[in-house]
Enzyme design. Structure first.
Site, PDB file in Angstrom:
ATOM      1  CG  ASP A 675      72.748 -33.524  56.473  1.00  0.00           C
ATOM      2  OD1 ASP A 675      73.775 -33.552  57.163  1.00  0.00           O
ATOM      3  OD2 ASP A 675      71.624 -33.274  56.924  1.00  0.00           O
ATOM      4  CE  LYS A 679      71.268 -34.854  59.807  1.00  0.00           C
ATOM      5  NZ  LYS A 679      70.184 -33.861  59.753  1.00  0.00           N
TER       6      LYS A 679
END
Length: 814
Positions: A675, A679
């Site tokens: 994740d 980002k």
């Protein structure tokens, strides 16, 4: 005196005729009244004639229905004494019509002359019945066949009125008759007695002819809507009545598809300066619309929006047309000889081409006529063969004050462009009373609604939301929209309508808006979900100001972004897959959104509800240079390491984070840094780097056995075995009075992610709960970097971030 006219919808059956008689009984001044045929009867007569001309006896069934319908109306309206006389008169008409239809069948032809005679039976029957019904109700009324007083040429189907002769006949007749005259609309006669008609919608024209000849106080056209509306209410539900319209505006609107008044009606009224009222038979107390020389005091630049559906655009072009006098004259003279009506004309200043719009049924004849006229030029190659485009519509914005208001055309094209509607041709007269554009027919409804909102409802803007993913984030967002919707309408004039929702099993579409108080139960009854079906339904609905929201973590959904943007639908999404996939796809989506004039928003990809990407964009747009980005970018990992102590089991803390909705369904997406990897990739790209995910170096937090577990359940089993490993990490950190943080960095083209232990003087040390923190070190912010901090996980803040983007997107629509 005044003239009233009632159309077919007002006299469709006996109940409606009773309403009309009530209106007439309440008239306080002298009047004459014009009637159309019973609703649908003219179409029935045309159908019977066409069937008979094909030698088909099926017309006899329609003929029986035709007879029965008129007799039923007569019986419902009249007492037995009058009924007997009227039905006898009707039977004579029926016999005459039947003989004509039999003749058409024998000849296998229905000439325009014959058709005018056939069509006359509609008005003759209705006016005859209603005249007797009025007499029965105490009104001294006479039936008047307009063929006696309105004289025309022999252009059957759309005869031209001979006004000098007609006006004389009308005055002479009315001077001799004091009773209310109940006049047949639509029909007239040639001087020699042959029946003619004034064109479909000609009953309005009949009323105007009578009004002008008799110099009446006013003309009232009674129909089934509350006057002239800003647009066609069947296509634009928000359309509303225009109180005051000038003659010129009314002519333009009627020419471009406004159905409430027949175009030629305006001319006699304008010449005699007689006001025309458009009224609603079913709402007689409504003021309706006034057509006159009176100017509207509100000075709105655009008075109405009209359209003509299903037109064809023909273009004559070629180098041989440049600077050659008479080309346009030859073109339009050849079309006029064949009685081909031209709706719109446009020509570029280069004189290289002339385009014009006509009815599709005339395309073949028009092409043959033009190519015959320019046979020599086409053969020599100086003029091309006629180019044709079909399945088009004309949209026109109309208003006398447009000429005094700069920017109207700009607003028109901006509204269309923002909704992905391509303009094929443009026409504007020097009077600036009308701007017309030709567009694809399947965009007509969308264009009408977009323009109507822009010019008439700019105080209240509608946004149409399609949403895939109604789990924690999606359901929270729906709840937020539902609670805030009325406030946004009242305070910001923004009406957010959720028109499509979907989960992995079913989807639901409702053009008028889904009821957000019971969407869960309604969704269960929806259609089986596939992203292909949902995206096609969304595009086919073709609603203005549309936004697609993807609350999933699915690559299948993200793969549809290109299709969605290409169809001029904006996107807002917390799904990080698209913006962190290949750099080529990321760039393609951004470029596509720019080219289509829509938004591709993914602020929630990085910091949930935090303004991270917007802050970065503002820095770059203002000329700052990004030197370094550091971030604790995972709200879930922040929560885990802020909650984890040496007394806890690491596996239990992870489980709790998942239960609270802070992690992805598979927590390894967070714990492995996947994740965060997405980002920091997005952040690097937004700062100008052509970074791919594979370029990001990750020091894995999880041992290999946990990473390789086949299922989430297996993962937790392996994680239980590693609790001592994580306890050792946290113990060392606590003993050094430090905090564990998973930190992503982008600096000098290199991107890393790793677990670090930071001491109390580091900005990341003081993070609480699910806090994210991003530190921007820039040319301007060297000594004291710019910090963005706040909750980085949770359905509430993520949904609020998407909600903010939706409102932001609404600001881009005119």
């Amino acid at each position: 005196m005044k003239v009233l006219k009632f159309g077919g919808s007002s006299v469709k059956d006996a109940d409606r005729i009773k309403l009309v008689i009530d209106i007439l009984k309440n008239q306080k001044e002298k009047y004459t009244v014009v009637f159309s045929a019973l609703g649908g009867v003219t179409d029935m007569l045309i159908s019977m004639s066409e069937s008979a001309a094909e030698g088909n006896s099926d017309y006899l069934k329609d003929f029986a229905t035709f007879k029965e319908r008129h007799i039923e109306v007569a019986k419902a309206l009249l007492n037995k004494t009058i009924q007997k006389k009227v039905i006898k008169g009707l039977e004579g008409n029926f016999l005459e019509l039947q003989n004509i239809l039999e003749g058409i069948k024998l000849l296998l032809e229905a000439t325009p002359r014959t058709m005018d005679y056939v069509l006359s039976f509609g008005e003759r029957n209705s006016a005859y019945i209603i005249a007797n019904a009025l007499t029965q109700r105490g009104v001294e009324a006479d039936y008047l066949d307009a063929r006696k007083i309105i004289k025309t040429d022999k252009n059957f189907g759309s005869a031209a009125v001979k006004f000098k002769e007609t006006n004389k006949s009308i005055k002479e007749h009315y001077d001799k008759n004091d009773n209310v005259q109940v006049v047949t609309g639509f029909i007239a006669s040639h001087t020699g007695g042959l029946t003619t008609t004034l064109g479909r919608g000609g009953s309005d024209y009949t009323a105007a002819i009578l009004g002008a000849a008799l110099k009446t106080k006013c003309i009232e056209i009674w129909t089934d809507v509350d006057g002239i509306l800003t647009a066609d209410p069947r296509k634009v539900p928000e359309a509303f009545t225009i109180p005051i319209v000038t003659y010129e505006e009314a002519m333009e609107m009627s020419h471009f598809g406004a159905k409430v008044i027949y175009p030629p009606t305006i001319q006699p009224a304008l010449k005699a300066k007689i006001p025309v009222y458009i009224k609603n038979t079913f709402n007689p107390s409504h003021d309706g619309s006034l057509i006159s020389n009176k100017k509207d005091k509100n000075n709105k630049p655009v008075k109405g929006i009209s359209s003509i559906s299903n037109i064809a655009l023909l273009s004559l072009q070629g180098t041989g047309m440049f600077g050659v006098p008479g080309t346009a004259g030859r073109l339009f003279s050849s079309l006029a000889r064949e009685s081909i009506n031209i709706i719109l004309i446009t020509q570029g200043s280069s004189e290289h081409s002339i385009s014009f719009a006509i009815q599709p049924k005339e395309v073949k004849k028009a092409v043959n006529v033009i190519e015959k006229e320019f046979e020599h030029e086409i053969r020599s190659g100086s003029v091309d063969k006629v180019k044709r485009e079909e399945d088009l519509s004309v949209i026109a914005i109309i208003g006398e004050h447009m000429r005094e208001t700069p920017g109207i055309a700009g607003r028109l094209f901006k509204s269309l462009g923002q909704n992905g509607i391509n303009v094929i041709a443009i026409a504007q007269g020097s009077s600036e009373l009308n701007i017309s554009v030709v567009i694809k027919m399947n965009d007509e409804k969308k264009a009408l609604n977009a323009l109507h909102e822009s010019f008439f409802l700019s105080e209240t803007k509608s946004l149409h939301i399609f949403m895939v993913g109604v789990g924690l984030i999606g359901s929270t967002l729906l709840d937020q929209i539902n609670k805030q919707r009325q406030i946004l309408i009242d305070d910001r004039a923004l009406d957010i309508k959720v028109v499509g929702i979907a989960n992995s099993r079913t989807f639901l579409i409702n053009e008028n808006g889904i009821d957000l108080d019971k969407w869960k139960s309604d969704l269960k009854k929806g259609e089986q979900f596939s992203m292909d079906d949902f995206s096609k339904a969304m595009v086919n609905l073709n609603l203005r100001n549309s936004v697609f929201i993807d609350n999933t973590a699915s690559s299948i959904i993200a793969d549809k972004y290109e299709f969605i943007l290409n169809n001029s639908i904006s996107i807002s999404t917390p799904n990080k897959i698209a913006a962190s996939s290949s750099f080529k796809y990321y760039e393609k989506l951004k470029e596509l959104a720019k080219r289509r004039g829509v938004s591709f928003k993914y602020e929630t990809n990085v910091g949930a509800g935090l303004p991270v990407l917007n802050t970065l964009k503002d820095l770059i747009n203002s000329g700052d240079k990004i030197n370094k980005i550091e971030g604790v970018l995972s709200g879930s990992l922040s929560y885990i390491f802020n909650s984890f102590t040496a007394k806890d089991k690491f596996s239990a803390i992870v489980k709790k984070a998942q239960e609270l909705g802070y992690t992805e369904p598979d927590p390894r997406e967070d714990l492995n840094g996947g994740d965060i990897k997405r980002k920091i990739t997005i952040l690097a790209r937004e700062s100008g780097a052509s970074l791919e995910m594979k370029d990001v170096k990750v020091d894995y937090l999880l041992p290999k056995s946990c990473r390789d577990a086949k299922t989430v359940e297996d993962f937790y089993s392996e994680l239980e075995k590693k609790n001592d490993y994580f306890r050792d990490l946290i113990t060392k950190s606590e003993e050094a009075d430090q905090k564990l943080r998973m930190i992503a960095r982008y600096e000098k083209g290199k991107t890393t992610i790793k677990l670090e232990s930071v001491d109390s003087d580091h900005p990341f040390y003081g993070l609480k709960g699910t806090d994210n923190m991003i530190i921007f070190t820039t040319e301007r912010y060297k000594e004291l970097p710019l910090v963005v901090r706040g909750p980085g996980a949770g359905a509430d803040v993520t949904a609020a971030g998407i909600f903010a983007e939706i409102i932001g997107i609404s600001n881009s629509f005119s």
